[in-house]
Write an enzyme that holds these catalytic residues in place. Structure first.
Site, PDB file in Angstrom:
ATOM      1  CD  GLU A 167      61.294   4.536  -8.642  1.00 29.17           C
ATOM      2  OE1 GLU A 167      61.374   3.408  -9.149  1.00 29.17           O
ATOM      3  OE2 GLU A 167      62.005   4.909  -7.700  1.00 29.17           O
ATOM      4  CD  GLU A 363      60.746   4.828  -3.370  1.00 31.64           C
ATOM      5  OE1 GLU A 363      61.682   4.116  -3.788  1.00 31.64           O
ATOM      6  OE2 GLU A 363      59.576   4.722  -3.766  1.00 31.64           O
TER       7      GLU A 363
HETATM    8  C1  GCO Z   1      60.790   2.699  -5.987  1.00 28.45           C
HETATM    9  C2  GCO Z   1      60.753   1.328  -5.862  1.00 28.45           C
HETATM   10  C3  GCO Z   1      60.623   0.832  -4.484  1.00 28.45           C
HETATM   11  C4  GCO Z   1      61.728  -0.142  -4.283  1.00 28.45           C
HETATM   12  C5  GCO Z   1      62.983   0.584  -3.897  1.00 28.45           C
HETATM   13  C6  GCO Z   1      64.185  -0.293  -3.799  1.00 28.45           C
HETATM   14  O1  GCO Z   1      59.769   3.370  -5.909  1.00 28.45           O
HETATM   15  O2  GCO Z   1      61.920   3.084  -6.209  1.00 28.45           O
HETATM   16  O3  GCO Z   1      59.707   1.000  -6.523  1.00 28.45           O
HETATM   17  O4  GCO Z   1      59.368   0.287  -4.435  1.00 28.45           O
HETATM   18  O5  GCO Z   1      61.413  -1.059  -3.335  1.00 28.45           O
HETATM   19  O6  GCO Z   1      63.284   1.554  -4.858  1.00 28.45           O
HETATM   20  O7  GCO Z   1      64.505  -0.851  -5.028  1.00 28.45           O
END
Ligand code: GCO
Length: 457
Positions: A167, A363
């Site tokens: 990200e 994710e």
């Molecule tokens: C990501 C975030 C995660 C967060 C999750 C919830 O990679 O998106 O960095 O580490 O914990 O997205 O907000």
């Protein structure tokens, strides 16, 4: 009756990240990351929480791998902490830090779980912040690539699935914001929009150099991916005019035009460049070629989306605000828009123009206000609702022929949720932070059932 059956080779997994779970902040040679400094600064993180102990995964990884085995996942995405491997950011390698990941990966492999390692999930060495302001400097990309070489040359016999950066928009645009308080480390406000875009440009360069470093250092053929949280535009309804509007809006939504476009096509989107005007970052000759590396997959982190409709204006589209009372999970930005998963994948194919690139959901998950009941159980039916709808959207993407190959649920367990500390729980396993007890939630059982039957249940 619709059966939401997945293909036989679909990858089922779960995800975590180093700073959010490991703890052991200064053990065995690790030095501080920008997140250690940021969270130790009063007022930065809710309740003054830090990642110093987190889920104590550094010491309890065996128990956590057993939990994964119980869940039935065959794939685990975690991240490697740069300040454990190269504590000063550049220079000497800390072999004790490397050994931790050897132990972890060997343990995973004993349970037949394939490791997918993210090489950077925001915890950059504080030493480099002190030296040159981290991502503000172009040097960061080169130091990152050296760190990657150090990791892959030591762990490449055990790990063959690599992800470069997690990200980019979050650790650059959210870390150096111009006019809003940066809620993320290093929490530095720069002077112009151009300087913010310069930080993400340096991160893109790091991604490109990192890809090259992985392929050069790996002793065996391996898979390389970028992980991005592209902003997803969703047509208010799926009539052709709104679908066209959602595509039109995609490059200027969030940071798409300046991150996912250069990474996957070798060019910043023209619509974004036009919008930025004098704020376009400095791009040196050859940068775009370096950034545009061949990839084996794109990791797509997805939680929500933005509705768009066709409009009678210069752009031909407009972004729609969420109405008051729109359902959301336990974060201000976590509006429940399950189609985001489908539309993100479709945009990668049709709007970015990369239908050839396999996609992994790296994710997807949500925070909920979990409580342990008198029987010691956590009934997170709200999380199950959220996840089930997103998996149905994943199924739709596959059914329509888009190249979705796997799904990593965020997260295996509750953890340090950045500026929200331990207040927001994203896990399918509850962590009692006082005792470090792991309590699988109802969503854990639900997900196990999905994996076992290879369908949405
Ligand atoms: C990501 C975030 C995660 C967060 C999750 C919830 O990679 O998106 O960095 O580490 O914990 O997205 O907000």
């Amino acid at each position: 009756m619709t059966s939401y059956q997945f293909p036989g080779d679909f990858l089922w997994g779960a995800a975590t990240a180093a700073y959010q779970i490991e703890g052991a902040g200064i053990e065995e040679g690790r030095k501080p990351s920008v997140w250690d400094t940021f969270s130790a600064t009063p007022g930065r993180v809710l309740n003054g929480d830090t990642g110093a102990v987190a889920c104590d995964h550094y010491h309890r990884y065996e128990e956590d791998v057993q939990l994964m085995a119980q869940l039935g996942i065959k794939h685990y995405r975690f991240s490697i902490a740069w300040p454990r491997i190269v504590p000063d950011g550049r220079g000497a390698v800390n072999e004790q830090g490397v050994d931790f990941y050897k132990r972890l990966v060997d343990c995973l492999r004993n349970y037949d779980i394939t490791p997918h390692a993210t090489l950077f999930h925001w915890d950059s060495p504080q030493a480099l912040e002190d030296l040159y302001g981290s991502w503000q400097s172009r040097e960061m990309a080169f130091d990152y690539a050296d760190y990657v070489t150090a990791v892959v040359s030591r762990l490449g016999d055990r790990i063959t699935h690599w992800m470069t950066l997690n990200e980019i928009s979050c650790f650059t645009h959210m870390g150096y914001a111009v006019d809003t308080e940066p809620p993320h480390a290093p929490g530095k406000r720069v002077n112009s929009v151009k300087e913010v875009w310069q930080t993400s440009h340096h991160a893109l360069l790091a991604h490109g150099l990192g890809c090259q470093a992985i392929r050069n250092a790996s002793p065996v053929p391996c898979s390389v991916a970028l992980v991005d949280n592209l902003a997803v535009t969703i047509p208010i309804n799926e009539s052709p005019v709104h679908v066209a509007a959602a595509k039109q809006a995609f490059p200027t939504c969030g940071q798409n035009g300046g991150i996912i476009f250069p990474a996957l096509t070798g060019a910043y989107s023209s619509a974004l460049l036009e919008q930025l005007g004098a704020n376009v970052p400095d791009i040196q000759e050859g940068d775009l070629e370096t950034i545009h590396q061949p990839l084996d997959a794109l990791g797509f982190n997805v939680y929500s989306g933005t509705y768009v409709r066709a409009a009678d204006n210069e752009l031909g589209y407009e972004f729609l605000e969420f109405p008051k009372g729109y359902p959301r999970m336990h974060m201000p930005w976590l509006n429940i828009v399950p189609e985001c998963l489908y539309w993100g994948i479709r945009h990668l194919s049709e709007t970015v123009g990369r239908p050839d690139l396999p996609v992994l959901i790296t994710e997807n998950g949500c925070a909920a206000q979990d409580e342990v009941n008198v029987k010691g159980e956590v009934f997170d039916t709200d999380r199950i609702m959220y996840l089930r709808q997103h998996l149905k959207a994943a199924h739709r993407a596959i059914t329509e022929g888009y190249p979705l190959k796997g799904y990593f649920l965020w997260s295996l367990m509750d953890n340090f949720e950045w500026a929200w500390g331990y207040d927001r729980r994203f896990g399918i396993t509850y962590i009692d932070y006082a005792t470090q007890k792991r309590i699988p939630k109802a969503s854990f059982d639900w997900y196990r059932e999905c994996i076992q039957s290879n369908q949405v249940v």
